[in-house]
Motif scaffolding. Structure first.
Motif, mmCIF file in Angstrom:
data_model
loop_
_atom_site.group_PDB
_atom_site.id
_atom_site.type_symbol
_atom_site.label_atom_id
_atom_site.label_comp_id
_atom_site.label_asym_id
_atom_site.label_seq_id
_atom_site.Cartn_x
_atom_site.Cartn_y
_atom_site.Cartn_z
ATOM 1 N N SER A 22 28.628 39.660 49.305
ATOM 2 C CA SER A 22 29.687 40.590 49.732
ATOM 3 C C SER A 22 31.026 40.261 49.069
ATOM 4 C CB SER A 22 29.842 40.561 51.255
ATOM 5 O OG SER A 22 30.254 39.285 51.704
ATOM 6 N N TYR A 23 31.139 39.040 48.525
ATOM 7 C CA TYR A 23 32.361 38.660 47.798
ATOM 8 C C TYR A 23 32.140 38.972 46.322
ATOM 9 C CZ TYR A 23 36.291 35.854 46.097
ATOM 10 O OH TYR A 23 37.447 35.432 45.491
ATOM 11 N N LYS A 24 32.879 39.932 45.801
ATOM 12 C CA LYS A 24 32.649 40.419 44.442
ATOM 13 C C LYS A 24 33.817 40.033 43.549
ATOM 14 C CE LYS A 24 29.893 44.204 46.282
ATOM 15 N NZ LYS A 24 28.624 43.508 45.981
ATOM 16 N N ASP A 25 33.574 39.071 42.678
ATOM 17 C CA ASP A 25 34.559 38.564 41.718
ATOM 18 C C ASP A 25 34.402 39.359 40.434
ATOM 19 O OD1 ASP A 25 35.901 37.093 39.740
ATOM 20 O OD2 ASP A 25 35.525 35.197 40.738
ATOM 21 N N ILE A 26 35.374 40.257 40.138
ATOM 22 C CA ILE A 26 35.162 41.204 39.032
ATOM 23 C C ILE A 26 35.839 40.792 37.734
ATOM 24 C CG2 ILE A 26 34.836 43.095 40.654
ATOM 25 C CD1 ILE A 26 37.655 44.093 39.858
ATOM 26 N N GLY A 27 36.765 39.834 37.770
ATOM 27 C CA GLY A 27 37.417 39.394 36.536
ATOM 28 C C GLY A 27 38.226 40.472 35.853
ATOM 29 N N GLN A 28 38.859 41.343 36.627
ATOM 30 C CA GLN A 28 39.636 42.447 36.051
ATOM 31 C C GLN A 28 40.975 42.579 36.774
ATOM 32 O OE1 GLN A 28 37.460 46.112 34.980
ATOM 33 N NE2 GLN A 28 35.633 45.142 35.850
#
Length: 286
Positions: free
Chosen positions: A179-185
């Motif tokens: 549920s934790y989404k690390d998108i790097g953006q």
């Protein structure tokens, strides 16, 4: 016409061409010199995506004749660009990272410029029951709920603040799960993803106010003193990086913290709402 007069006429014509050539050359030289008055400012995505630079830079250029090229990235990347000597000025918002930059001798002096605040956004229904004025409790509830949370994950000032809040909440975001989404953006893509998936996200208020695709997102957490978001400006140290345009870069810093620059910051509003609040004192903070 006699040969003597013809000769004089030819000499006068050549002289006129010579004078014209000198005038044109001088004009080209001045144009080239003016074109060289360009500085590079490494800054955060929030200052650009909020539209603030669109208000500030034309006013600065009109007053000084100095053009400004902005490289808008996360604060960590902006400081790294400056460490390589590829920027003349940095305008960022992560005080711990800024202090480290100054301690390394990479900046000449740091000045407060303006502030706003961070906010937590989420779906109107607020399934995690995160709404309130306590960022730590909100993150604890979001983590427990397993409702998606979008993290920028890009070493930006916003990402650094988010990680501080998770730490205060006693939670390692890497252990939350899918549920934790690390998108790097950047902030824009993070907001778009949150809007499209009904997720929670931490944002600076300025970018949120200028964001168009709000969908079902609303402000759920605000007003916590820990959400204070200070911006600072620094001239890159020419003693370390000889290519830094010291005079023109300092002109930008001086203008930004001057009454004129501060007024331009204060007057930037969207739908009557002020995005940034000037607080420069003109006194270096390092």
């Amino acid at each position: 016409m006699s040969r003597l007069n013809q000769g004089r006429a030819a000499i006068m014509l050549r002289h006129r061409f010579f004078i014209l050539a000198l005038i044109l050359a001088a004009g080209f030289a001045q144009s080239s010199l003016a074109g060289d008055r360009t500085i590079t400012v490494a800054s955060t995505t929030s200052t650009e995506q909020s539209g603030l630079f669109g208000r500030l830079l034309p006013a600065f250029t009109q007053k000084t004749g100095i053009e400004v090229k902005v490289v808008a990235v996360g604060t960590g990347q902006a400081l790294d660009i400056a460490r390589r000597g590829d920027a003349d000025v940095v305008l960022v918002h992560d005080r711990a990272a800024e202090d480290k930059f100054m301690a390394e001798g990479q900046g000449v002096a740091r000045f407060d410029v303006m502030y706003n605040d961070f906010i937590i956004l989420g779906p109107t229904a607020d399934p995690a029951k995160a709404a309130g004025h306590d960022v730590v409790k909100a993150l604890q509830r979001i983590a427990e709920s397993k409702i998606p949370f979008i993290s920028r994950g890009d070493r930006s000032g916003t990402h650094a603040a988010e990680l501080r809040y998770w730490k205060e909440a006693g939670i390692d975001p890497a252990r939350i799960g899918p549920s934790y989404k690390d998108i790097g953006q950047g902030m824009g893509p993070a907001l778009n993803m949150a809007a499209g998936t009904g997720a929670y996200v931490l944002s600076d208020r300025g970018t949120w106010l200028s964001f168009k695709n709000k969908a079902d997102l609303v402000i759920l957490v605000e007003g916590d003193s820990r959400l204070f978001n200070q911006y600072g400006v620094m001239l890159v140290n020419p003693a370390k990086h000889p290519d830094v345009k010291k005079a023109d870069g300092q002109s930008f810093v001086d203008w930004l913290i001057s009454p004129e620059g501060q007024s331009a910051v204060a007057n930037y509003k969207i739908d009557g709402k002020q995005l940034f609040f000037p607080n420069a004192t003109g006194v270096p903070t390092n």
